[in-house]
Design an enzyme around this catalytic site. Sequence first.
Site, mmCIF file in Angstrom:
data_model
loop_
_atom_site.group_PDB
_atom_site.id
_atom_site.type_symbol
_atom_site.label_atom_id
_atom_site.label_comp_id
_atom_site.label_asym_id
_atom_site.label_seq_id
_atom_site.Cartn_x
_atom_site.Cartn_y
_atom_site.Cartn_z
ATOM 1 C CG HIS A 146 -24.142 4.544 10.705
ATOM 2 N ND1 HIS A 146 -24.543 5.411 11.709
ATOM 3 C CD2 HIS A 146 -23.954 3.344 11.311
ATOM 4 C CE1 HIS A 146 -24.612 4.748 12.854
ATOM 5 N NE2 HIS A 146 -24.242 3.498 12.644
ATOM 6 C CB SER A 147 -20.136 3.579 11.785
ATOM 7 O OG SER A 147 -19.218 3.113 12.755
ATOM 8 C CG MET A 148 -15.441 2.481 7.501
ATOM 9 S SD MET A 148 -15.167 0.853 6.763
ATOM 10 C CE MET A 148 -16.600 0.718 5.671
ATOM 11 C CB SER A 178 -24.817 8.830 10.857
ATOM 12 O OG SER A 178 -25.523 7.955 11.708
#
Length: 268
Positions: free
Chosen positions: A106-108, A133
Amino acid sequence: MTGTTGETWATDETWFPPCRPVSAPPLVLDADAVQLFCLPHAGAGASAYRDWPDALAPGIEVIPVQLPGRESRHREPARRSAAELVGELTGPLASRAGPDYALFGHSMGALLSYELAHALSALGKPPRHLFVSGLGGPHLPFVGPLLHEKTDAELITAVAAMEGTSAEVLAVPELVELLLPLLRADLTVWETYEPRPRASLRVPVPITALGGRQDPGVGLDRLGAWQELTSAGFRAEVFDGGHFYHHDAPDEVAAVVRRTLLEPSPVR
């Protein structure tokens, strides 16, 4: 496992700590359960996925990844580049992974998962699937302010707006003092990332991109741009919510993961 240059890697358990309570009964997994390695967002640790093992068992074995600088590894310095993190994690993950595994970030964590898919594919051990994500395609031009360069007060304001860190935590100066250096280092990982050359953008792995319909930083066009980064199948799944949509729709996200990995004909 032996790498391409002949070195032997030992599994480093510090990367894959148990995240379920010791008092919880042991999970019962299928003999052929798919491993799902989960990488957290900026400022977070393996506990971000603490509810996932129970939600996805018995067909999927969730293995949260603990990055340096947080939780059980809080005494280590947080890394400030994707290349450094991926370089350190590739060996332990390749050793820990069985013949059937997937990546979720997710993200990073999505950025790191994408680079890990490249690194592991180069070793002849590609993941079965890549879930990304809350992040637009990392080959796109960076947009928005450089948060890692903001003052502490500005960074706290930005973090509060993302609604991924509780107001209770942000109201405690001692916790903020611990969080900010880690968060700044993690944001540096993303905001200083240099995209791959166009000829090497695509991974030979199917990708599912997930995002929140109201995420102000990841529009649907940027989420859909992940399609350009795979030579296999692609699917986008969009949910109501912002950047941390998966906190509001855990069952729906789990259903997508389960369907993709356990149905007879996953996306290819």
